[in-house]
Design a protein around this motif. Structure first.
Motif: not given
Length: 146
Positions: A40, A76, A79, A83, A93, A96-97, A141
């Motif tokens: 990411m 990105e 995230s 993470v 998460g 990112a999702t 994610a």
């Protein structure tokens, strides 16, 4: 001589490892989390290194392609960093999702444009192949939110 006297002071790499490793996690899952985080961050950085590549796949109906590229790159990177750190893994998460879902229209635009002969940096077959590959990324994610 005692054990503590023989050990050198922890260096920056040791402190970084301690910050990102989760002693309670399965080692395989922990490495998976860190690989996902690195991916990411790398993709987010690519938005700033090669912004034109990303700008040309922003759907034409979206009025601000440059801003879309900048903010998706920021999301990105953020995230990935979130993470990577166990204490912020869940929020990372979620971010990112949301980010992967939000940029999915750009992947569709890339496939459509490639099919129509526009230069999108990849052949049409590769652009179409990317579309279903986004779903395992979304699932991965989402797993970090648990």
């Amino acid at each position: 001589m005692s054990d503590t006297a023989a050990r050198p002071a922890p260096g920056p790499l040791d402190r970084w490892r301690a910050a990102v490793s989760d002693p309670d996690a399965d080692p395989v899952l922990d490495r998976s989390r860190l690989r996902f985080a690195a991916m990411m961050v790398a993709v987010g950085v690519a938005h700033f290194v090669a912004p034109r590549f990303f700008e040309r796949i922003v759907p034409r109906w979206f009025p601000w392609p440059r801003q879309a590229v900048v903010w998706s790159g920021v999301a990105e990177i953020a995230s990935g960093v979130l993470v990577a750190v166990p204490s912020t893994r869940r929020i990372g998460g979620y971010l990112a999702t949301a980010t992967i879902v939000a940029v999915y229209p750009a992947n569709i635009q890339m496939a459509v444009d490639a099919t129509q002969g526009r230069d999108v940096g990849v052949p049409a077959w590769a652009a179409w192949r990317r579309l279903p590959m986004q779903f395992p990324m979304i699932r991965q994610a989402w797993r970090f939110t648990r």
